[in-house]
Design an enzyme around this catalytic site. Structure first.
Site, mmCIF file in Angstrom:
data_model
loop_
_atom_site.group_PDB
_atom_site.id
_atom_site.type_symbol
_atom_site.label_atom_id
_atom_site.label_comp_id
_atom_site.label_asym_id
_atom_site.label_seq_id
_atom_site.Cartn_x
_atom_site.Cartn_y
_atom_site.Cartn_z
ATOM 1 N N ARG A 1 15.518 -27.605 22.726
ATOM 2 C CA ARG A 1 15.053 -28.871 23.291
ATOM 3 C C ARG A 1 14.810 -28.708 24.782
ATOM 4 O O ARG A 1 15.550 -27.971 25.445
ATOM 5 C CB ARG A 1 16.162 -29.936 23.077
ATOM 6 C CG ARG A 1 15.763 -31.066 22.187
ATOM 7 C CD ARG A 1 16.951 -31.879 21.769
ATOM 8 N NE ARG A 1 17.622 -32.583 22.865
ATOM 9 C CZ ARG A 1 18.639 -33.422 22.666
ATOM 10 N NH1 ARG A 1 19.082 -33.655 21.449
ATOM 11 N NH2 ARG A 1 19.213 -34.030 23.683
ATOM 12 N N LYS B 1 29.137 -36.077 19.129
ATOM 13 C CA LYS B 1 29.059 -37.487 18.716
ATOM 14 C C LYS B 1 28.061 -37.678 17.568
ATOM 15 O O LYS B 1 28.354 -38.375 16.604
ATOM 16 C CB LYS B 1 28.635 -38.387 19.892
ATOM 17 C CG LYS B 1 29.529 -38.330 21.101
ATOM 18 C CD LYS B 1 29.070 -39.288 22.185
ATOM 19 C CE LYS B 1 27.668 -39.089 22.691
ATOM 20 N NZ LYS B 1 27.437 -37.823 23.426
ATOM 21 N N ARG C 1 22.583 -32.997 33.287
ATOM 22 C CA ARG C 1 23.062 -33.997 32.310
ATOM 23 C C ARG C 1 24.575 -34.162 32.404
ATOM 24 O O ARG C 1 25.093 -35.273 32.268
ATOM 25 C CB ARG C 1 22.657 -33.573 30.889
ATOM 26 C CG ARG C 1 21.171 -33.704 30.637
ATOM 27 C CD ARG C 1 20.743 -32.981 29.387
ATOM 28 N NE ARG C 1 21.170 -33.647 28.174
ATOM 29 C CZ ARG C 1 21.241 -33.058 26.985
ATOM 30 N NH1 ARG C 1 20.957 -31.769 26.869
ATOM 31 N NH2 ARG C 1 21.610 -33.728 25.937
ATOM 32 N N ARG D 1 22.083 -24.285 21.513
ATOM 33 C CA ARG D 1 21.660 -25.229 20.489
ATOM 34 C C ARG D 1 20.165 -25.100 20.196
ATOM 35 O O ARG D 1 19.364 -24.913 21.115
ATOM 36 C CB ARG D 1 21.966 -26.648 21.000
ATOM 37 C CG ARG D 1 21.731 -27.731 19.998
ATOM 38 C CD ARG D 1 22.532 -28.932 20.375
ATOM 39 N NE ARG D 1 21.817 -29.778 21.333
ATOM 40 C CZ ARG D 1 22.210 -31.010 21.647
ATOM 41 N NH1 ARG D 1 23.306 -31.513 21.123
ATOM 42 N NH2 ARG D 1 21.535 -31.724 22.514
ATOM 43 N N ARG E 1 25.709 -45.932 28.236
ATOM 44 C CA ARG E 1 25.908 -44.759 29.083
ATOM 45 C C ARG E 1 26.147 -45.154 30.540
ATOM 46 O O ARG E 1 26.329 -44.273 31.382
ATOM 47 C CB ARG E 1 24.657 -43.884 29.021
ATOM 48 C CG ARG E 1 24.820 -42.642 28.138
ATOM 49 C CD ARG E 1 23.456 -41.995 28.073
ATOM 50 N NE ARG E 1 23.455 -40.589 27.838
ATOM 51 C CZ ARG E 1 23.126 -40.049 26.666
ATOM 52 N NH1 ARG E 1 22.866 -40.775 25.633
ATOM 53 N NH2 ARG E 1 23.067 -38.741 26.551
HETATM 54 P P1 AMP Z 1 21.051 -37.642 23.857
HETATM 55 O O1 AMP Z 1 20.269 -37.160 22.692
HETATM 56 O O2 AMP Z 1 21.957 -38.796 23.525
HETATM 57 O O3 AMP Z 1 21.781 -36.538 24.586
HETATM 58 O O4 AMP Z 1 19.998 -38.244 24.899
HETATM 59 C C1 AMP Z 1 18.968 -37.447 25.447
HETATM 60 C C2 AMP Z 1 18.411 -38.115 26.694
HETATM 61 O O5 AMP Z 1 17.888 -39.412 26.350
HETATM 62 C C3 AMP Z 1 19.413 -38.376 27.797
HETATM 63 O O6 AMP Z 1 19.624 -37.247 28.624
HETATM 64 C C4 AMP Z 1 18.735 -39.530 28.545
HETATM 65 O O7 AMP Z 1 17.658 -39.058 29.335
HETATM 66 C C5 AMP Z 1 18.135 -40.337 27.410
HETATM 67 N N1 AMP Z 1 19.077 -41.363 26.913
HETATM 68 C C6 AMP Z 1 19.656 -41.422 25.688
HETATM 69 N N2 AMP Z 1 20.462 -42.486 25.600
HETATM 70 C C7 AMP Z 1 20.406 -43.120 26.801
HETATM 71 C C8 AMP Z 1 21.040 -44.266 27.347
HETATM 72 N N3 AMP Z 1 21.904 -44.989 26.647
HETATM 73 N N4 AMP Z 1 20.733 -44.598 28.622
HETATM 74 C C9 AMP Z 1 19.840 -43.901 29.346
HETATM 75 N N5 AMP Z 1 19.229 -42.795 28.912
HETATM 76 C C10 AMP Z 1 19.498 -42.400 27.642
#
Ligand code: AMP
Length: 215
Positions: free
Chosen positions: A161, A13, A172, A127, A88
């Site tokens: 990360r 994404k 996740r 990654r 989410r």
């Molecule tokens: P991402 O980089 O989008 O994979 O997000 C990394 C982490 O940030 C996720 O595993 C969540 O812990 C947190 N996070 C990001 N976006 C959201 C969201 N919309 N709602 C809740 N937690 C989020």
């Protein structure tokens, strides 16, 4: 256009959102990036969020809804924006609809990135991310051009990360299936859902994504 990119972590994404930003004038609104930036700044919100993120859990809805609620009112969102990693949960999607309705706007389209969990595990566990600018690499097929130096910003800090380690990846993905996947039905019911096959080369996914925006 207000576009929601929907899909599991590692489905591409963010990569596709960045490609779209260069083509259209819509900014990419990534809650993951916003939270990581809050962590880097050492803010109270960042510290709170880190505890959830390190475990692979979702940060509470109120936190991310607050972040997005402020962001979408800024001038650069006037002609549209791309939501990457938000909403989410159903509750976040409902809050988004309410926030948009209050300014006479709405989500125009949601695009689901379809991909198998096994491919996601391969992608996420290999990654590597530049701490400074967020550029992504992969140990199998997309290493930086010169050793451990970031192609984009020249930083030497390219790391795995904290949430890209195997146990956390598993968590996740579980969280995605339990809490985020129900959004597919949510947007289907609103007749806004399209989908792309995401286990392909980025340019092929980009082409499919463009088709979704037109049709
Ligand atoms: P991402 O980089 O989008 O994979 O997000 C990394 C982490 O940030 C996720 O595993 C969540 O812990 C947190 N996070 C990001 N976006 C959201 C969201 N919309 N709602 C809740 N937690 C989020």
């Amino acid at each position: 256009m207000i576009l929601v990119l929907l899909g599991p972590p590692g489905s591409g994404k963010g990569t596709q959102a960045k490609k779209l930003v260069t083509l259209k004038s819509w900014p990419q609104l990534s809650t993951g990036d916003m939270l990581r930036s809050a962590i880097k700044q050492g803010s109270k919100l960042g510290l709170e969020a880190k505890a959830y993120m390190d475990k692979g859990s979702l940060v509470p809805d109120a936190v991310v809804v607050g972040l997005i609620g402020e962001r979408i009112l800024l001038q650069d969102c006037k002609t549209g924006f791309i939501l990457d990693g938000f909403p989410r949960t159903i509750s976040q999607a409902e809050s988004l609809d309410q926030m948009l309705a209050s300014v006479h706007r709405k989500v125009d389209r949601a695009v689901l990135f379809r991909i198998e969990d096994s491919e996601l595990v391969r992608r996420l566990s290999g990654r590597r991310t530049c701490i400074k600018c967020g550029s992504m690499y992969h140990i199998e097929n997309a290493l930086p051009k010169s050793g451990g130096v970031c192609d984009q910003c020249g930083s030497k800090e390219i790391v795995q990360r904290d949430d890209d380690f195997p146990e956390i990846i598993e968590k996740r993905l579980m969280v995605y299936h339990q809490q985020t996947a129900p959004l597919v039905e949510f947007y289907k019911k609103q007749a806004k859902l399209r989908s792309v096959e995401a286990a392909r080369l980025p340019d092929q996914v980009a082409q499919a994504l463009h088709a979704c925006l037109i049709g």
